[in-house]
Write a protein that holds these residues in place. Sequence first.
Motif, PDB file in Angstrom:
ATOM      1  N   GLU A 164       0.798  -1.224   0.000  1.00  0.00           N
ATOM      2  CA  GLU A 164       0.000   0.000   0.000  1.00  0.00           C
ATOM      3  C   GLU A 164       0.832   1.277   0.000  1.00  0.00           C
ATOM      4  N   GLY A 165       2.143   1.133  -0.087  1.00  0.00           N
ATOM      5  CA  GLY A 165       2.990   2.319  -0.168  1.00  0.00           C
ATOM      6  C   GLY A 165       2.731   3.084  -1.445  1.00  0.00           C
ATOM      7  N   VAL A 166       2.643   4.406  -1.359  1.00  0.00           N
ATOM      8  CA  VAL A 166       2.323   5.258  -2.508  1.00  0.00           C
ATOM      9  C   VAL A 166       3.535   5.403  -3.424  1.00  0.00           C
ATOM     10  N   VAL A 167       3.308   5.179  -4.725  1.00  0.00           N
ATOM     11  CA  VAL A 167       4.317   5.380  -5.758  1.00  0.00           C
ATOM     12  C   VAL A 167       3.929   6.614  -6.573  1.00  0.00           C
ATOM     13  N   LEU A 168       4.874   7.533  -6.744  1.00  0.00           N
ATOM     14  CA  LEU A 168       4.618   8.761  -7.489  1.00  0.00           C
ATOM     15  C   LEU A 168       5.446   8.805  -8.765  1.00  0.00           C
ATOM     16  N   LYS A 169       4.845   9.336  -9.801  1.00  0.00           N
ATOM     17  CA  LYS A 169       5.590   9.750 -10.983  1.00  0.00           C
ATOM     18  C   LYS A 169       5.408  11.262 -11.057  1.00  0.00           C
ATOM     19  N   CYS A 170       6.485  11.995 -10.822  1.00  0.00           N
ATOM     20  CA  CYS A 170       6.390  13.448 -10.722  1.00  0.00           C
ATOM     21  C   CYS A 170       6.874  14.109 -12.009  1.00  0.00           C
ATOM     22  N   MET A 171       6.254  15.233 -12.344  1.00  0.00           N
ATOM     23  CA  MET A 171       6.627  15.941 -13.563  1.00  0.00           C
ATOM     24  C   MET A 171       8.036  16.513 -13.435  1.00  0.00           C
ATOM     25  N   GLY A 172       8.790  16.385 -14.499  1.00  0.00           N
ATOM     26  CA  GLY A 172      10.137  16.927 -14.490  1.00  0.00           C
ATOM     27  C   GLY A 172      11.031  16.192 -15.452  1.00  0.00           C
ATOM     28  N   VAL A 173      12.308  16.475 -15.346  1.00  0.00           N
ATOM     29  CA  VAL A 173      13.320  15.883 -16.211  1.00  0.00           C
ATOM     30  C   VAL A 173      14.357  15.207 -15.327  1.00  0.00           C
ATOM     31  N   LYS A 174      14.698  13.977 -15.648  1.00  0.00           N
ATOM     32  CA  LYS A 174      15.744  13.262 -14.948  1.00  0.00           C
ATOM     33  C   LYS A 174      16.768  12.754 -15.952  1.00  0.00           C
ATOM     34  N   LEU A 175      18.035  12.734 -15.531  1.00  0.00           N
ATOM     35  CA  LEU A 175      19.118  12.202 -16.344  1.00  0.00           C
ATOM     36  C   LEU A 175      19.532  10.878 -15.723  1.00  0.00           C
ATOM     37  N   LEU A 176      19.425   9.796 -16.502  1.00  0.00           N
ATOM     38  CA  LEU A 176      19.597   8.460 -15.950  1.00  0.00           C
ATOM     39  C   LEU A 176      20.764   7.721 -16.589  1.00  0.00           C
ATOM     40  N   LYS A 177      21.597   7.169 -15.722  1.00  0.00           N
ATOM     41  CA  LYS A 177      22.725   6.359 -16.168  1.00  0.00           C
ATOM     42  C   LYS A 177      22.334   4.881 -16.137  1.00  0.00           C
ATOM     43  N   ARG A 178      23.312   4.041 -16.212  1.00  0.00           N
ATOM     44  CA  ARG A 178      23.090   2.591 -16.226  1.00  0.00           C
ATOM     45  C   ARG A 178      22.231   2.154 -15.045  1.00  0.00           C
ATOM     46  N   ASP A 179      21.287   1.260 -15.294  1.00  0.00           N
ATOM     47  CA  ASP A 179      20.367   0.716 -14.281  1.00  0.00           C
ATOM     48  C   ASP A 179      19.428   1.774 -13.699  1.00  0.00           C
ATOM     49  N   GLY A 180      19.275   2.902 -14.397  1.00  0.00           N
ATOM     50  CA  GLY A 180      18.341   3.926 -13.952  1.00  0.00           C
ATOM     51  C   GLY A 180      18.853   4.800 -12.827  1.00  0.00           C
ATOM     52  N   VAL A 181      20.158   4.796 -12.594  1.00  0.00           N
ATOM     53  CA  VAL A 181      20.736   5.623 -11.531  1.00  0.00           C
ATOM     54  C   VAL A 181      20.758   7.084 -11.985  1.00  0.00           C
ATOM     55  N   PRO A 182      20.172   8.004 -11.215  1.00  0.00           N
ATOM     56  CA  PRO A 182      20.151   9.411 -11.616  1.00  0.00           C
ATOM     57  C   PRO A 182      21.500  10.073 -11.407  1.00  0.00           C
ATOM     58  N   GLY A 183      21.776  11.100 -12.196  1.00  0.00           N
ATOM     59  CA  GLY A 183      23.032  11.826 -12.053  1.00  0.00           C
ATOM     60  C   GLY A 183      22.982  13.122 -12.832  1.00  0.00           C
ATOM     61  N   SER A 184      24.125  13.757 -12.989  1.00  0.00           N
ATOM     62  CA  SER A 184      24.194  15.027 -13.702  1.00  0.00           C
ATOM     63  C   SER A 184      24.326  14.829 -15.201  1.00  0.00           C
ATOM     64  N   ARG A 185      24.425  13.603 -15.628  1.00  0.00           N
ATOM     65  CA  ARG A 185      24.467  13.298 -17.064  1.00  0.00           C
ATOM     66  C   ARG A 185      23.842  11.940 -17.289  1.00  0.00           C
ATOM     67  N   GLY A 186      23.191  11.801 -18.422  1.00  0.00           N
ATOM     68  CA  GLY A 186      22.537  10.537 -18.721  1.00  0.00           C
ATOM     69  C   GLY A 186      21.452  10.703 -19.766  1.00  0.00           C
ATOM     70  N   THR A 187      20.766   9.606 -20.061  1.00  0.00           N
ATOM     71  CA  THR A 187      19.641   9.637 -20.992  1.00  0.00           C
ATOM     72  C   THR A 187      18.509  10.445 -20.373  1.00  0.00           C
ATOM     73  N   VAL A 188      17.886  11.301 -21.175  1.00  0.00           N
ATOM     74  CA  VAL A 188      16.832  12.185 -20.676  1.00  0.00           C
ATOM     75  C   VAL A 188      15.516  11.416 -20.561  1.00  0.00           C
ATOM     76  N   LEU A 189      14.951  11.381 -19.342  1.00  0.00           N
ATOM     77  CA  LEU A 189      13.619  10.836 -19.106  1.00  0.00           C
ATOM     78  C   LEU A 189      12.707  12.010 -18.779  1.00  0.00           C
ATOM     79  N   PHE A 190      11.653  12.163 -19.558  1.00  0.00           N
ATOM     80  CA  PHE A 190      10.799  13.354 -19.509  1.00  0.00           C
ATOM     81  C   PHE A 190       9.395  12.970 -19.044  1.00  0.00           C
ATOM     82  N   HIS A 191       8.925  13.601 -17.957  1.00  0.00           N
ATOM     83  CA  HIS A 191       7.537  13.476 -17.519  1.00  0.00           C
ATOM     84  C   HIS A 191       6.928  14.872 -17.572  1.00  0.00           C
ATOM     85  N   GLY A 192       5.939  15.085 -18.414  1.00  0.00           N
ATOM     86  CA  GLY A 192       5.353  16.413 -18.461  1.00  0.00           C
ATOM     87  C   GLY A 192       4.288  16.550 -19.525  1.00  0.00           C
TER      88      GLY A 192
END
Length: 432
Positions: A164-192
């Motif tokens: 029952e834990g709440v999962v959120l997908k929040c609007m914004g831009v994330k840069l994702l490296k290998r295995d979905g690890v966020p960082g200052s550089r990476g593939t752009v994942l866009f929610h918006g």
Amino acid sequence: KIIFVAPAYFSPKEAVVSTQSTGGTIEAMFTQLLTTAAALLLLGGHVHADTITSAYLVDGNTSGVSWGTVMVGVKTHNSSVFGMVCDDYMNVTTADFLCKAAGFEYGLYEWSNNRISQHNISKEAWNELGGRFALDNLKCPPGVKTLEDCLYVTPGTHNCRYDEGVVLKCMGVKLLKRDGVPGSRGTVLFHGLINGSRSSGLVGAGGVDNKTAEALCNMAGYKYQVGYDFTKNIYRDYKLNCDTIQRWNVSVIAEDLNCLPNSTVVTKCSASAASEDSDIDNALWLSCSNDGDQFWELTNITLAQNTPGNHNDGDLRTGGSRGTVLVTMRNTYTGKERRGLTRYINSPYTPSSICDMNGYTKKNPIYRIAGQISDYSNAKMSCGFIIKNEMKFVLSYLDCPGYYQKLSGCSFTVADEGYSPGNDNALWIGCY
């Protein structure tokens, strides 16, 4: 005159007042006051305001993502609690409040729970964080700014399970490296919102210009844009890998993305819908920084060594024919200087060029990881010197593409804060 002081959390059941005494007017008024105050407290009108002290999303074991189980810390007047938020009474406005509490100023894209989402915190990670729920029965009105304006039960009390834990997908831009690890550089994942429609996925690199890349960096929380490219041109560790893309079932959702100059809001972007032949290999990759990485320039590369046990800065010998590669660089924007290590690279060109820069013309010098060189050879920077002088990796990549390149002909990647492949993996060169 009656002054009523209530505890932070109060239930009408606790407001037990005898009405059997004579002169029932005062007693009745007091009973009514207790009941009314208790009801207000139960509905969220707490005498002592509770506050959310921390909030972030976790996907699997990775925190700091834009899509994952929300974890919050709540401080009450006499205690603190940290854990998940239960989905009981959860709605869009409440989830939007939680996204903003987690630092996503553009709010919610959508919400779900651990039971149905693939982007939930693992049970192992949840247990390591205490295995608790911080909030249950949370319900917030539209536009709410603080937790005290929401309804909820006493923080830390709940009747919820992990699912029952709440999962959120929040609007914004994330840069994702290998295995979905966020960082200052990476593939752009866009929610918006793109062209007025909700969109979530990757963005094609074609048609993206410098101002759009700069705007996307701002949306991801960074001041500067360092560079952008097609993901197919990027080393595998610094982009979202194929297995993660398949597991998340993400795809390219838009092409020819165009964001207004200095945009910090995802709604200020427009794009064309992705065509059927949109290729993930051509998705947008972005590098950003709060440190002005693009303003760094190499000022010197030399070979350094010291005698073990002699760890003062003056004990470091440089300019010889062998040693650990020591890089010095300067930020032309801030004037700041950095000195440190660079990672081993399996190419004869870079070592050849570094030898030439130090006065040793050697086409095929010896190059190793520093860990392969004896600690007592007096031919490298010793472990004790590195630790005492807090030497860090300043570059994660250095490439001089050809024999005898000058300093200006070498390309490099500034290391992320905290980057360390291990001191034994620093580049060592012998110009003989």
